[in-house]
Design a protein around this motif. Structure first.
Motif, PDB file in Angstrom:
ATOM      1  N   ALA A 172     -29.030   8.435 102.010  1.00 31.05           N
ATOM      2  CA  ALA A 172     -29.388   9.859 102.068  1.00 31.05           C
ATOM      3  C   ALA A 172     -30.453  10.197 101.034  1.00 31.05           C
ATOM      4  O   ALA A 172     -31.318  11.046 101.282  1.00 31.05           O
ATOM      5  CB  ALA A 172     -28.147  10.721 101.867  1.00 31.05           C
ATOM      6  N   ARG A 173     -30.413   9.524  99.899  1.00 31.74           N
ATOM      7  CA  ARG A 173     -31.382   9.781  98.829  1.00 31.74           C
ATOM      8  C   ARG A 173     -32.636   8.917  98.945  1.00 31.74           C
ATOM      9  O   ARG A 173     -33.720   9.358  98.597  1.00 31.74           O
ATOM     10  CB  ARG A 173     -30.744   9.510  97.463  1.00 31.74           C
ATOM     11  N   ILE A 197     -30.520   7.052 111.256  1.00 34.43           N
ATOM     12  CA  ILE A 197     -29.997   6.066 112.209  1.00 34.43           C
ATOM     13  C   ILE A 197     -28.490   5.889 112.001  1.00 34.43           C
ATOM     14  O   ILE A 197     -27.705   5.939 112.945  1.00 34.43           O
ATOM     15  CB  ILE A 197     -30.739   4.724 112.065  1.00 34.43           C
ATOM     16  N   GLU A 198     -28.093   5.688 110.757  1.00 27.68           N
ATOM     17  CA  GLU A 198     -26.676   5.452 110.462  1.00 27.68           C
ATOM     18  C   GLU A 198     -25.826   6.692 110.691  1.00 27.68           C
ATOM     19  O   GLU A 198     -24.709   6.589 111.203  1.00 27.68           O
ATOM     20  CB  GLU A 198     -26.495   4.932 109.035  1.00 27.68           C
ATOM     21  N   ILE A 199     -26.331   7.860 110.357  1.00 27.44           N
ATOM     22  CA  ILE A 199     -25.538   9.075 110.565  1.00 27.44           C
ATOM     23  C   ILE A 199     -25.364   9.331 112.065  1.00 27.44           C
ATOM     24  O   ILE A 199     -24.315   9.806 112.502  1.00 27.44           O
ATOM     25  CB  ILE A 199     -26.126  10.299 109.806  1.00 27.44           C
ATOM     26  N   ALA A 200     -26.356   8.968 112.873  1.00 27.76           N
ATOM     27  CA  ALA A 200     -26.219   9.102 114.327  1.00 27.76           C
ATOM     28  C   ALA A 200     -25.145   8.155 114.847  1.00 27.76           C
ATOM     29  O   ALA A 200     -24.364   8.513 115.735  1.00 27.76           O
ATOM     30  CB  ALA A 200     -27.556   8.832 115.011  1.00 27.76           C
ATOM     31  N   ARG A 201     -25.079   6.948 114.313  1.00 28.40           N
ATOM     32  CA  ARG A 201     -24.042   5.991 114.735  1.00 28.40           C
ATOM     33  C   ARG A 201     -22.660   6.483 114.320  1.00 28.40           C
ATOM     34  O   ARG A 201     -21.711   6.416 115.105  1.00 28.40           O
ATOM     35  CB  ARG A 201     -24.334   4.610 114.147  1.00 28.40           C
ATOM     36  N   ASP A 241     -30.459  16.720 103.971  1.00 24.96           N
ATOM     37  CA  ASP A 241     -30.334  17.624 105.103  1.00 24.96           C
ATOM     38  C   ASP A 241     -31.050  17.055 106.321  1.00 24.96           C
ATOM     39  O   ASP A 241     -32.129  16.493 106.208  1.00 24.96           O
ATOM     40  CB  ASP A 241     -30.940  18.990 104.784  1.00 24.96           C
ATOM     41  N   LEU A 242     -30.444  17.257 107.460  1.00 23.59           N
ATOM     42  CA  LEU A 242     -31.053  16.830 108.709  1.00 23.59           C
ATOM     43  C   LEU A 242     -31.736  18.036 109.328  1.00 23.59           C
ATOM     44  O   LEU A 242     -31.121  19.065 109.524  1.00 23.59           O
ATOM     45  CB  LEU A 242     -29.988  16.270 109.646  1.00 23.59           C
ATOM     46  N   ASP A 243     -33.009  17.889 109.637  1.00 25.80           N
ATOM     47  CA  ASP A 243     -33.751  19.038 110.135  1.00 25.80           C
ATOM     48  C   ASP A 243     -34.039  18.965 111.623  1.00 25.80           C
ATOM     49  O   ASP A 243     -34.768  19.788 112.148  1.00 25.80           O
ATOM     50  CB  ASP A 243     -35.058  19.200 109.342  1.00 25.80           C
ATOM     51  N   LYS A 244     -33.454  17.995 112.308  1.00 25.36           N
ATOM     52  CA  LYS A 244     -33.657  17.889 113.752  1.00 25.36           C
ATOM     53  C   LYS A 244     -32.390  17.320 114.387  1.00 25.36           C
ATOM     54  O   LYS A 244     -31.640  16.597 113.730  1.00 25.36           O
ATOM     55  CB  LYS A 244     -34.849  16.984 114.052  1.00 25.36           C
TER      56      LYS A 244
END
Length: 125
Positions: A60-61, A69-73, A1-4
């Motif tokens: 993720a794990r 970083i990768e999910i933002a890209r 989960d991304l919290d920010k």
């Protein structure tokens, strides 16, 4: 989960995004919609390749910093695709913007705040 919320990240992908977006704009200006869609599809393929090459599910794990970083890209690629699809399939594009938490009308830098939503393009059986 991304919290920010995450900022858009063009590191290592800017050249490809720019190349396909310029070709998309040229195709749209010439009313060559199939060619424009091909440019959006090329960016989808780029995002898919990044997901597989970085093994995003492993990050993720095991490495939250690299995962963010990768999910933002990948979100940057996806949001660019949504921009490209907006005049072609506006409802789906708007749903992408909604799920990544980006206002398509804003000129501000993208900050992603992900929201779960229904699958936009369910797999065919």
């Amino acid at each position: 989960d991304l919290d920010k919320p995450l900022k858009a990240d063009y590191s290592g992908i800017k050249t490809e995004i720019d190349k396909h977006f310029k070709a998309y704009q040229k195709a749209m200006d010439s009313y060559k919609f199939q060619d424009a869609i091909k440019q959006a599809q090329a960016l989808v393929s780029l995002g898919d390749k990044r997901i597989n090459d970085t093994e995003l599910w492993v990050l993720a794990r095991e490495d939250k910093v690299r995962f963010e970083i990768e999910i933002a890209r990948i979100a940057t690629i996806l949001t660019t695709v949504a921009q490209m699809l907006l005049p072609i399939i506006p409802q789906s594009a708007q749903e992408i913007f909604k799920q990544v938490g980006v206002d398509p009308e804003s000129n501000k830098q993208w900050h992603f705040n992900f929201k779960k939503g229904a699958s936009l393009f369910p797999r065919l059986k």
